[in-house]
Design a protein around this motif. Structure first.
Motif, short mmCIF file in Angstrom:
data_model
loop_
_atom_site.label_atom_id
_atom_site.label_comp_id
_atom_site.label_asym_id
_atom_site.label_seq_id
_atom_site.Cartn_x
_atom_site.Cartn_y
_atom_site.Cartn_z
N ALA A 136 -89.39 14.45 52.26
CA ALA A 136 -88.66 13.62 53.23
C ALA A 136 -89.19 13.90 54.63
CB ALA A 136 -87.17 13.89 53.16
N THR A 137 -88.97 12.97 55.49
CA THR A 137 -89.32 13.12 56.90
C THR A 137 -88.25 12.47 57.75
OG1 THR A 137 -90.96 12.57 58.59
CG2 THR A 137 -90.78 11.06 56.76
N GLN A 138 -88.00 13.05 58.90
CA GLN A 138 -86.99 12.56 59.85
C GLN A 138 -85.57 12.64 59.30
OE1 GLN A 138 -88.66 12.30 62.50
NE2 GLN A 138 -90.65 12.06 61.49
N ALA A 139 -85.32 13.53 58.34
CA ALA A 139 -83.97 13.74 57.84
C ALA A 139 -83.16 14.52 58.87
CB ALA A 139 -83.99 14.48 56.51
N THR A 140 -81.84 14.40 58.80
CA THR A 140 -80.97 15.06 59.77
C THR A 140 -81.19 16.57 59.77
OG1 THR A 140 -79.30 13.32 59.62
CG2 THR A 140 -78.58 15.48 60.44
N PHE A 141 -81.25 17.18 58.58
CA PHE A 141 -81.40 18.64 58.53
C PHE A 141 -82.74 19.07 59.13
CE2 PHE A 141 -84.03 17.87 54.85
CZ PHE A 141 -84.87 18.97 54.76
N GLN A 142 -83.77 18.22 59.01
CA GLN A 142 -85.06 18.55 59.59
C GLN A 142 -85.00 18.50 61.11
OE1 GLN A 142 -87.17 15.51 57.37
NE2 GLN A 142 -88.20 17.05 56.09
N LYS A 143 -84.32 17.50 61.62
CA LYS A 143 -84.18 17.39 63.08
C LYS A 143 -83.38 18.57 63.62
CE LYS A 143 -84.42 12.33 62.97
NZ LYS A 143 -83.67 11.07 63.18
N GLU A 144 -82.33 18.96 62.90
CA GLU A 144 -81.50 20.08 63.34
C GLU A 144 -82.29 21.39 63.34
OE1 GLU A 144 -77.17 18.39 61.74
OE2 GLU A 144 -78.26 19.94 60.62
N GLN A 145 -83.26 21.52 62.45
CA GLN A 145 -84.06 22.74 62.36
C GLN A 145 -85.34 22.66 63.19
OE1 GLN A 145 -84.68 24.09 58.31
NE2 GLN A 145 -82.69 23.32 57.67
N GLY A 146 -85.50 21.57 63.93
CA GLY A 146 -86.67 21.45 64.78
C GLY A 146 -87.97 21.18 64.04
N ILE A 147 -87.88 20.59 62.85
CA ILE A 147 -89.06 20.28 62.05
C ILE A 147 -89.63 18.95 62.52
CG2 ILE A 147 -89.95 19.86 59.73
CD1 ILE A 147 -87.61 21.55 58.68
N VAL A 148 -90.84 18.97 63.02
CA VAL A 148 -91.48 17.77 63.53
C VAL A 148 -92.58 17.34 62.56
CG1 VAL A 148 -92.76 16.74 65.44
CG2 VAL A 148 -90.98 18.45 65.90
N ILE A 149 -92.49 16.13 62.07
CA ILE A 149 -93.46 15.61 61.11
C ILE A 149 -94.04 14.31 61.65
CG2 ILE A 149 -93.79 14.76 58.75
CD1 ILE A 149 -91.43 16.49 57.92
N ASP A 150 -95.34 14.21 61.62
CA ASP A 150 -96.03 12.99 62.02
C ASP A 150 -96.08 12.06 60.81
OD1 ASP A 150 -97.87 10.99 62.63
OD2 ASP A 150 -99.10 12.32 63.87
N ASP A 151 -95.29 10.98 60.82
CA ASP A 151 -95.22 10.08 59.68
C ASP A 151 -96.58 9.49 59.33
OD1 ASP A 151 -92.56 10.62 59.67
OD2 ASP A 151 -91.88 8.60 60.17
N ALA A 152 -97.35 9.13 60.35
CA ALA A 152 -98.66 8.54 60.10
C ALA A 152 -99.58 9.53 59.38
CB ALA A 152 -99.29 8.08 61.41
N GLN A 153 -99.52 10.79 59.80
CA GLN A 153 -100.34 11.80 59.14
C GLN A 153 -99.89 12.01 57.69
OE1 GLN A 153 -99.75 15.86 60.31
NE2 GLN A 153 -101.82 16.49 59.72
N LEU A 154 -98.57 12.02 57.47
CA LEU A 154 -98.05 12.21 56.12
C LEU A 154 -98.49 11.07 55.22
CD1 LEU A 154 -96.32 13.73 54.10
CD2 LEU A 154 -94.31 12.53 54.98
N ILE A 155 -98.40 9.83 55.71
CA ILE A 155 -98.83 8.67 54.93
C ILE A 155 -100.31 8.80 54.58
CG2 ILE A 155 -99.25 6.18 55.02
CD1 ILE A 155 -96.70 5.99 56.77
N ASP A 156 -101.10 9.18 55.57
CA ASP A 156 -102.54 9.29 55.34
C ASP A 156 -102.85 10.39 54.32
OD1 ASP A 156 -105.30 8.50 56.16
OD2 ASP A 156 -105.39 10.62 56.72
N GLU A 157 -102.13 11.52 54.39
CA GLU A 157 -102.41 12.61 53.46
C GLU A 157 -101.99 12.27 52.03
OE1 GLU A 157 -104.26 15.10 53.92
OE2 GLU A 157 -104.54 14.64 56.04
N ILE A 158 -100.89 11.51 51.89
CA ILE A 158 -100.48 11.07 50.56
C ILE A 158 -101.55 10.16 49.96
CG2 ILE A 158 -98.81 9.68 49.27
CD1 ILE A 158 -96.67 10.69 51.20
N LEU A 159 -102.06 9.25 50.77
CA LEU A 159 -103.10 8.35 50.29
C LEU A 159 -104.38 9.11 49.97
CD1 LEU A 159 -102.53 5.35 52.74
CD2 LEU A 159 -101.97 5.44 50.31
#
Length: 632
Positions: A136-159
């Protein structure tokens, strides 16, 4: 929520039906599916019908034929017209979900939460799912824990990880909506109040050129749930509990969907099969297929998957319900399907009558050892998905990994966990011990481990004793103590060690009992009191009489007894050269004279701390048998 669950006996009742690959008996009773589930994996027909599933205009890639070793689960899909006269009842709902695994459960929960009337049907006794985490990315618990994820990078790495074969629209949709899914998931946990929580899973660095992105999501389990890599099953149970709280949701087990119903260009429902016959389910708002993969359908695996992929993979004991029913039902009504060949989707965890089956769990077997050729040479990275091709290539030196090998790998690992040595485990496996023999082996092992526990306790006490001595800096002190007699065997007579050859057998036994035996020295009373400037002690191995039961009958017959009893404990720090000089015993004689004591037996010298560099001082403890001086 209402829950309908047929008995196993009722589930197997009913008349046979001819399916796409023939109707076979399931378990010797009646027929509930179009095709039987068998453990042998043998083909139900000589031709493979799935090779023609995409129609005559489809282009099939040429692939080397290799038998799929997985079991043959019960196929529900029926490729025929089911007449109205065969329908015994109908059911109406708004959303029909086919499949009660994690995907089907989440879909049902969301539809129920939105207010729709939901019916979820499942082919097996319960839905299966052996996953243990999700992304997951941009979930509430991630935001609360300061976890920053670049969605574009995640999409590219999955592909990139999929070699760009994954559909970009599907991947993008997944990433963009994964946060709200995680939040909804946690809301369902909160609804049950059982304590499940979604949290960040700490990942180790990856050294193979792929970045580590903190999208990995795991679960904190409530108290009382055993920690296993299959805890996704328990997550499903909790989510089903949440679903049961909705009055607008219903689940039916042992109710396999066999066909989708299409009217004009719209799927309006499905035909399912129960013990009483076929039922038609009308879904006014839509049908969702959540039937999983097809790893329990060997013919489909052979037609749609490369042999090096399915023979490498790990479905020696899969969820038998994943036979590709959803794929075939979708194709039958004109749906599009990802191009071939396809990757393997498999969850190795259940049989037709069990929720989870751990006796044969193959993933990870490659991590328990290395793969070698017949010549014993390692030839692959065992964690590389392309590193091991398990097609029949014995002529090329490859080792064929079979279900029996998977069992042996698991059994070997368990035997090592019981404390058996590698050679013992191999011997037990090769002997194919029956239950009585295995019970006897376990009982013997329990006795052995208890003995080892006692020996470990001795080691712990001896270490604590040495640490106590070191904390005193080895200063000389005297104390009257009672010491049990010792049973000893000579390794030397003075500086002559030839006696060790005569006592070799007993000495070897003492060394095997290293935790409770000691290397020591004995100074005879006469030697200490004579006029010579130095003592000439015997080197011995000794054990307390209280531990005599550890010795063999042979050893008991060949040991000597050193009588101690009331002793003056004399602790001193000396170099090895000084230790035999009689002048270093002056303090002992002074103490004896001052307290009216006299030596009445041979003296035992126990090394407490040996200076490992050989240059400093050793700390040794002397046990001197004493008695009151006559007339004192």
């Amino acid at each position: 929520m209402t829950l309908s669950k047929l008995s196993r006996r009722d589930f197997l009742k009913g008349a046979g039906a001819t399916g796409m690959v023939g109707a076979l008996a399931l378990g010797g009773a009646g027929v509930a599916f179009a095709e039987e589930g068998t453990a042998s994996g043998e083909a139900a027909a000589t031709a493979n019908p799935y090779s023609q599933a995409l129609g005559e205009d489809a282009s099939l890639l040429p692939m080397r034929h290799a038998e799929c070793p997985g079991p043959h689960g019960p196929v529900a899909f029926e490729d025929r017209t089911i007449g109205d006269d065969e329908i015994v009842s109908t059911a109406d709902t708004e959303v029909l979900v086919i499949g009660a695994g994690i995907g089907g459960i989440m879909a049902s929960l969301k539809a129920a939460e939105e207010g729709a009337k939901v019916l979820m049907i499942e082919k097996m006794t319960e839905g299966r799912s052996a996953w243990e985490s999700f992304g997951a990315t941009q979930a509430t618990f991630q935001k609360e824990q300061g976890i920053v994820i670049d969605d574009a990078q995640l999409i590219d790495e999955i592909l990139r990880a999929s070699d760009w074969r994954a559909d970009p629209e599907v991947v993008t949709s997944y990433v963009k909506h994964s946060g709200e899914v995680a939040d909804f998931w946690q809301a369902m946990f909160d609804k049950t109040g059982t304590g499940w929580q979604i949290y960040k899973f700490d990942q180790a660095p990856n050294y193979n050129g792929f970045p580590v992105i903190d999208s990995y999501v795991n679960f904190k389990m409530p108290e009382g749930i055993s920690k296993t890599w299959l805890f996704g099953l328990h997550v499903c149970e909790d989510l089903l509990k949440a679903l049961s709280m909705y009055d607008n949701a219903e689940v039916r087990y042992e109710c396999p969907a066999v066909q989708l119903v299409k009217e004009a260009n719209r799927v309006t429902g499905a035909i399912a099969k129960t013990a009483d016959g076929y039922i038609r389910i009308n879904a006014s708002k839509g049908v969702l297929l959540a039937t999983g993969g097809y790893d329990a359908n060997p013919e489909m695996m052979q037609a749609w998957v490369r042999p090096e992929d399915y023979e490498y993979s790990s479905w020696w004991n899969p969820s038998w319900g994943t036979t590709g029913d959803g794929h075939m039902m979708g194709l039958a009504v004109g749906a599009e399907m990802d191009s071939l060949p396809q990757p393997v989707m498999n969850f190795s965890n259940a049989t037709p009558s069990t929720f989870v089956e751990k006796r044969v769990y193959f993933p990870g077997a490659m991590n328990w050892g290395i793969m070698v050729t017949e010549e014993g040479k390692r030839f692959t990275n065992e964690n590389n998905q392309h590193g091991l091709v398990l097609s029949d290539r014995m002529e090329n030196g490859y080792r064929v990994f079979t279900p029996e090998d998977a069992f042996r790998s698991n059994a070997f690992r368990v035997l090592l966990q019981y404390g058996f040595s590698i050679s013992e485990a191999i011997e037990m496996l090769d002997a194919k011990q029956d239950t009585a023999e295995f019970r006897e082996s376990l009982q013997e092992q329990r006795q052995k481990l208890e003995r080892e526990r006692i020996l470990l306790d001795y080691r712990q006490r001896r270490i604590e004793s040495v640490l106590d001595v070191l904390e005193t800096d080895g200063k000389v002190d005297f104390k009257l103590v009672h010491i049990p007699d010792q049973l000893y065997v000579n390794a030397s007579h003075g500086r002559d060690f030839t006696v060790s050859m005569e006592n070799e057998k007993v000495l070897a036994e003492y060394y095997d009992l290293l935790s409770i035996t000691s290397c020591a020295r004995i100074i005879t009373r006469e030697n200490l009191l004579d006029d010579s400037p130095a003592v000439d002690p015997d080197y011995i191995n000794t054990v307390s009489v209280g531990e005599e039961h550890f010795l063999s009958p042979y050893a008991r017959e060949h040991v000597k007894r050193l009588r101690l009893g009331r002793c003056l404990r004399f602790r001193r720090m000396v170099t090895r050269e000084e230790s035999i000089q009689k002048e270093t015993f002056d303090g002992l004689f002074e103490h004896l004279d001052a307290h009216g004591l006299t030596i009445c037996g041979d003296i035992l010298i126990m090394p407490t701390f040996l200076n490992l560099d050989g240059e400093g001082s050793d700390i040794e403890v002397l046990y001197v048998p004493v008695e009151e001086t006559a007339g004192a």
